[in-house]
Design a protein around this motif. Structure first.
Motif, PDB file in Angstrom:
ATOM      1  N   GLU A 165       0.415  -0.805   0.335  1.00  0.00           N
ATOM      2  CA  GLU A 165       0.440   0.094  -0.045  1.00  0.00           C
ATOM      3  C   GLU A 165       0.778   1.245   0.074  1.00  0.00           C
ATOM      4  OE1 GLU A 165      -3.396  -0.044   2.792  1.00  0.00           O
ATOM      5  OE2 GLU A 165      -3.346   1.545   3.266  1.00  0.00           O
ATOM      6  N   SER A 167       0.641   7.391  -2.699  1.00  0.00           N
ATOM      7  CA  SER A 167       0.423   8.124  -4.370  1.00  0.00           C
ATOM      8  C   SER A 167       0.268   9.876  -4.144  1.00  0.00           C
ATOM      9  CB  SER A 167      -0.062   6.906  -5.053  1.00  0.00           C
ATOM     10  OG  SER A 167      -1.378   7.810  -5.871  1.00  0.00           O
ATOM     11  N   ALA A 197      -3.087   9.422  -6.597  1.00  0.00           N
ATOM     12  CA  ALA A 197      -4.628   8.624  -6.365  1.00  0.00           C
ATOM     13  C   ALA A 197      -4.828   8.958  -4.334  1.00  0.00           C
ATOM     14  CB  ALA A 197      -4.375   7.455  -6.559  1.00  0.00           C
ATOM     15  N   SER A 237      -2.223   3.853  -3.039  1.00  0.00           N
ATOM     16  CA  SER A 237      -2.738   3.230  -4.510  1.00  0.00           C
ATOM     17  C   SER A 237      -2.084   1.631  -3.388  1.00  0.00           C
ATOM     18  CB  SER A 237      -1.944   3.753  -5.606  1.00  0.00           C
ATOM     19  OG  SER A 237      -0.704   3.024  -5.196  1.00  0.00           O
ATOM     20  N   LYS A 238      -2.896   0.825  -4.530  1.00  0.00           N
ATOM     21  CA  LYS A 238      -2.597  -0.594  -3.986  1.00  0.00           C
ATOM     22  C   LYS A 238      -1.849  -1.308  -5.360  1.00  0.00           C
ATOM     23  CE  LYS A 238      -5.542  -1.758   0.245  1.00  0.00           C
ATOM     24  NZ  LYS A 238      -6.769  -2.788   0.126  1.00  0.00           N
ATOM     25  N   GLU A 281      -2.820   0.279 -12.083  1.00  0.00           N
ATOM     26  CA  GLU A 281      -3.930   0.956 -12.416  1.00  0.00           C
ATOM     27  C   GLU A 281      -2.672   2.252 -12.914  1.00  0.00           C
ATOM     28  OE1 GLU A 281      -6.458   2.570 -10.074  1.00  0.00           O
ATOM     29  OE2 GLU A 281      -7.949   2.960 -10.961  1.00  0.00           O
ATOM     30  N   GLU A 299      -1.800   5.313 -11.678  1.00  0.00           N
ATOM     31  CA  GLU A 299      -1.905   4.497  -9.935  1.00  0.00           C
ATOM     32  C   GLU A 299      -3.493   5.583  -9.420  1.00  0.00           C
ATOM     33  OE1 GLU A 299       1.113   5.995  -7.223  1.00  0.00           O
ATOM     34  OE2 GLU A 299       1.763   3.746  -7.966  1.00  0.00           O
ATOM     35  N   ASP A 300      -3.953   6.620 -10.415  1.00  0.00           N
ATOM     36  CA  ASP A 300      -5.122   6.977  -9.987  1.00  0.00           C
ATOM     37  C   ASP A 300      -6.306   6.847 -11.329  1.00  0.00           C
ATOM     38  OD1 ASP A 300      -4.495   8.761 -12.164  1.00  0.00           O
ATOM     39  OD2 ASP A 300      -4.669  10.626 -11.011  1.00  0.00           O
TER      40      ASP A 300
END
Ligand SMILES: [Mg+2]
Ligand SMILES: [Zn+2]
Ligand SMILES: [Zn+2]
Ligand SMILES: [Zn+2]
Lengths: 85, 888
Positions: free
Chosen positions: A66, A69, A72, A75-76, B854, B857-858
């Protein structure tokens, strides 16, 4: 003298050993087989620490990371435990 | 989702050196005579063109494999050298070996224990994943250690110093070592002693670096060409091999008849020279072998090396068809989606058209018109080639149009010239981002240059000081469709780099819109007609009645080109960021409010419509789509040019004229600063200067001086701009963001300010001073690169010198930066080029392994983001309020 616990270092993100029964669900979500995941060496300092906590972690297990980020928030990521490169 | 894995993987590549025996085994024939062809023009047996080495003439068969020209790829031959010569490519290796082994017994100059320890360490290094470079480095260190002992630990022989006289002569103290002796010494080195020196005895023996046998490449590698006169012209390599054979022959003869040692040695040296230049004709220390014309020969190394070498020219570089390159020039009448292609290029570049039942008549007519039809002086696309279904091409000329037109059938392909509306790719190097190559629609234009709309200058980073660009004509329907949907210019208005517009108004466009909208000027009917004369208008803006005359408001005119229902609020570039922004009531007219497509307040400038910054362009592209955005940019830029043409606009050095009073003020400010710095320097020498925490006394002085002088320049600039004001054209450009900056004006009208070298005041040059004009240890402003003159008044020689120092640093930095960042970019692109974002937003490589879970990341596409964020909350609130107002 206590050994340094790398997992407590501020720059090391949170690593978690994924229990076996969660693996299928995660892989399904990722639409990937284990072989397609990024790897983490069994010799990785973090893994050594995890082994100290959980007992031996054989290759083929998943580690959930984990990360903080920039884009985000959190993020995982997942990594597959391997013996060697 | 499992795709194919990797079928085969290259484990390792090993380069090794060929032994004389291997060369002889590989050889199809031994070459002995320097002659190539006999009197009848046939290749001479055992000559350099022997047909055992392959054939280059049609009709002949290879004597080794029986193949014809297109079947046999050639075979190697060999030359037995009368005396051994050194291979230039290995002199460094030979030197290393000679120096680290015993001249008598050939053993490495270290004990067996030491040697074995080194071997062990080397094996460990390999095991730990050290590559060949690491091994080579280690071998170098080991040989350096070995060289240190001047007595052989094995036989006790005294070791003399071995020198290399570049390029290929070895010397032991003062006696020359012949290649033969060198070879003998290398032969004496036992296999196991080679390992710590970086050679693998399984594959290579050092004595092979001294040539006894020379490999001769197949004739297909060095074909001779027949000139129009019928004369044969040989390849450079063949010329060189002829030289080698001649000298080899003479050397053998002289040696066998027992000629004087001197003569034999001279010939031997000559053979060494020829073999050396055969391998590398740019070996330093010897004159390159030349052609009769004076051109130096292109031998083995020259074929591979450098920009024109095999790698960069032929393997990494490819030439491409259906492309054209010429100078670019601006054309404000073109849409940004278009590119102007000159007739000359349009005639040469072709698009293939398949002949079908539907278009056969049309195509026959095109063919009948020939390759270069004109309708008076209007361009009509011609046809250059007709391709039959079997692939045969027929060139269309002015004379064969009728016969060819009759032959055209369904299934044929016809290559026609470019015409308006064709889709081409337009590109400017360096192609650093995807906007460097965009699709444009062709518009055929007269002249010899490609023409483009000025709004696309920023993505290409193009200007018109001689820039050249390329076009590529798409050859298939799929390619055209793809280009039109994904690569057309309007699809790149928003940049994926920063989620804002990269295409928009520039320079005069911005000035023009400033004139149109700032403080809402009025325009007469004549003026409005003039402004609109280059626009295709739909409807016209509302007029107002002023003193019984119909007048048009500038903001109303601009609003006419905004889409209906468009809302936005922003601060203009000219905003002075007052502490208390009065928004709509701003007395500078610097707060833009647009409601329902009407510009209510504010000045349109760079922050509204400029490339990189334009918020209006950004929002139109997002909310109304790329077509609307393209048409908006096309129309407002033409509008702006209409306005600026009407108003007229110029700038000159007089724009930087200041009233006498202001000049005196600036001088006082600068004088004050210089005095302050002198006082600082004095207090430094007196030890009265208070040291800043974490800094040395000297650093403290520097920081304070820089601060003080920086402030002085700023206030000089402040005084200047206060006296210039928005009525000044140079200021207008700087403030609206059209061109230049306030700093530029400051430097022209006020003072240049401190010149910096690596961010510090210049300090080097002479002993404790920068120039001999100063006293040693002088630390004042002028002595350390402060320029108090401005560009307009001119610099004195000392100031000019400091300014040149700063300027030089700027140039060097850009040169270094471009090459370094270019290489970084290249590596990054190579690493990322075949990654793909899948529809589950994961990023994967061709082997289908996950690179990122992803994207980013977002999972947000930066091109569709708002400054990197998925949504813009302020904008949504503003839109909701506008909606509420509209509904009452
Ligand atoms: Mg240029
Ligand atoms: Zn052959
Ligand atoms: Zn010895
Ligand atoms: Zn304001």
């Amino acid at each position: 003298m206590g050994r340094l616990n790398v997992m407590k270092h501020a720059l090391v993100p949170i690593h978690r050993l994924v229990p076996r029964d969660e693996e299928a669900e995660i892989l399904g979500k990722l639409k990937a087989s284990k072989g397609q995941l990024p790897k983490i060496l069994k010799a990785d300092p973090v893994l050594k620490q995890l082994i100290e906590e959980h007992g031996d972690i054989e290759k083929g297990r998943l580690i959930e990371i984990e990360r903080v980020s920039m884009t985000a928030g959190v993020s995982k990521a997942y990594r597959l435990v391997v013996e060697r490169e | 989702m499992m795709r194919r894995g990797i079928a085969k993987r290259v484990g390792a590549i090993r380069f090794a050196y060929m032994s004389p025996d291997e060369i002889r085994k590989l050889s199809a024939t031994k070459i002995i005579t320097p002659d190539t062809y006999d009197d009848d023009g046939f290749p001479i047996e055992m000559g350099l063109m022997d047909t055992h080495l392959g054939v280059i003439e049609p009709g002949l068969r290879c004597k080794s494999c029986g193949g014809r020209v297109d079947q046999c790829s050639g075979h190697f031959g060999h030359i037995e050298l009368a005396m051994p010569v050194i291979h230039v490519g290995f002199v460094k290796e030979i030197k290393k070996l000679l120096r680290s082994t015993c001249s008598e017994c050939g053993r490495i100059l270290m004990s067996d224990e030491e040697r074995d320890m080194n071997i062990g360490e080397m094996r460990d290094l390999e095991k730990l994943g050290g590559d060949s470079l690491d091994v080579r480095k280690m071998a170098k260190e080991i040989s350096g250690d070995a060289r240190k002992s001047d007595i052989c630990p094995h036989c006790g022989a005294q070791q003399l110093k071995i020198m290399l006289d570049k390029p290929t002569t070895f010397r032991e103290e003062n006696t020359k070592l012949t290649p033969k002796e060198v070879r003998a010494r290398l032969e004496r080195i036992p296999d196991r002693d080679l390992i710590p020196l970086g050679l693998n005895p399984e594959f290579v023996r050092p004595e092979w670096f001294v040539l006894k046998v020379l490999l001769v490449p197949p004739v297909t590698v060095r074909p001779s060409i027949t000139l129009e006169s019928g004369d044969r012209s040989e390849d450079d390599l063949t010329h060189k091999l002829v030289d080698i054979l001649r000298i080899n022959h003479r050397l053998r003869e002289n040696r066998d008849v027992g000629s004087p040692q001197l003569i034999v040695e001279d010939l031997w040296d000559l053979l060494q020279y020829h073999v050396t230049t055969y391998i590398d004709n740019q070996t330093s220390g010897i004159p390159p072998a030349r052609h009769r014309s004076g051109r130096s020969l292109k031998t083995l190394i020259q074929r591979l090396k450098g920009k024109d070498g095999r790698f960069r020219q032929n393997l990494s570089g490819k030439r491409v068809n259906f492309s054209a390159r010429t100078v670019i020039s601006p054309d404000p009448w073109l849409s940004m989606n278009q590119v102007g292609v000159p007739v000359r290029a349009a005639r040469e570049l072709t698009v293939p058209m398949k002949v079908t039942g539907e278009n056969i008549e049309l195509i026959r007519n095109m063919v009948l018109r020939g390759p270069e039809p004109w309708d008076r002086d209007r361009y009509i696309p011609g046809v250059n080639y007709i391709i039959r279904p079997d692939g045969r091409r027929i060139r269309l000329t002015e004379t064969n149009t009728e016969t060819v037109a009759e032959k055209v059938e369904v299934g044929f392909t016809v290559e026609r010239g470019l015409m308006d509306g064709d889709v081409v790719l337009f590109n400017r190097q360096p192609s650093l981002h995807r906007m460097s190559m965009m699709a444009h629609e062709v518009k055929i234009v007269p002249g010899k240059t490609f023409r483009m709309n000025l709004a696309v200058c920023p993505p290409y980073n193009a200007d018109f000081d001689g820039d050249e660009m390329n076009i590529h004509v798409l050859q298939s329907e799929e390619a055209r469709a793809e280009a039109k949907i994904m690569m057309i210019v309007q699809e790149h208005i928003l940049s994926p780099r920063f989620g804002g517009p990269i295409i928009g108004a520039i320079q005069d466009h911005i000035t023009g819109l400033f004139f149109l909208t700032h403080k809402d000027p009025l325009f007469t009917r004549r003026e409005v007609v003039s402004i609109f004369s280059n626009l295709v208008m739909e409807g016209s803006p509302e007029a107002i009645e002023v003193d019984g005359e119909r007048m048009w408001r500038g903001k109303e005119i601009f609003s006419h080109f905004l889409p209906e229902g468009f809302n936005i609020q922003l601060r203009s570039s000219i905003c002075e960021s007052c502490e208390n922004c009065k928004k709509r009531d701003c007395e500078n007219d610097a707060y833009v409010v647009i409601e329902d497509g009407k510009l209510l307040t504010g000045t349109i400038d760079e922050r509204s419509v400029g490339a990189f910054k334009g918020y209006i362009v950004d929002k139109i592209a997002r909310d109304f789509g790329t077509s609307e955005a393209r048409s908006f940019i096309d129309r407002i830029t033409t509008l702006a040019l209409g306005v600026i043409t009407l108003k007229g606009f110029t700038t000159s050095i007089q724009d930087e004229d200041l009233p006498r009073m202001a000049i005196r003020q600036i001088e006082d400010t600068l004088q004050q600063a210089e005095d302050d710095v002198r006082k600082l320097a004095e207090s430094y020498w007196n030890g009265e200067l208070e040291q800043m925490p974490g800094r040395t006394l000297q650093e403290t002085l520097e920081v304070m001086a820089l601060q003080r002088l920086g402030k002085a320049r700023d206030s000089a600039g402040g005084i200047a701009s206060k006296h210039l004001g928005l009525g000044n054209n140079a200021v207008k450009m700087a403030r609206t963001g059209a061109r230049a900056s306030i700093l530029n004006l400051t430097q022209m009208a006020g003072a240049l300010g401190q010149q910096a070298i690596r961010g510090e005041r210049p300090s080097r040059g002479y002993d404790r001073r920068t120039l001999p004009h100063f006293e040693k240890g002088e630390l004042g402003a002028g002595a350390r690169g402060f320029v108090r003159s401005c560009y307009k008044e001119g610099l004195n020689p000392i100031e000019f010198f400091f300014h040149s120092m700063g300027g030089r640093e700027g140039l060097v930095d850009t040169a270094v930066r471009t090459s370094r960042s270019g290489y970084m970019q290249r590596r990054l692109v190579n690493a990322l080029e075949d990654l793909m974002v899948y529809d589950d937003k994961s990023v994967r490589n061709p082997a289908d392994t996950i690179i990122q879970f992803e994207y980013g990341e977002d999972g947000i596409d930066p091109m569709r983001s708002i400054k990197g964020k998925a949504i813009d909350m302020d904008d949504i609130i503003m839109e909701m309020n506008a909606l509420k107002r509209a509904r009452g």
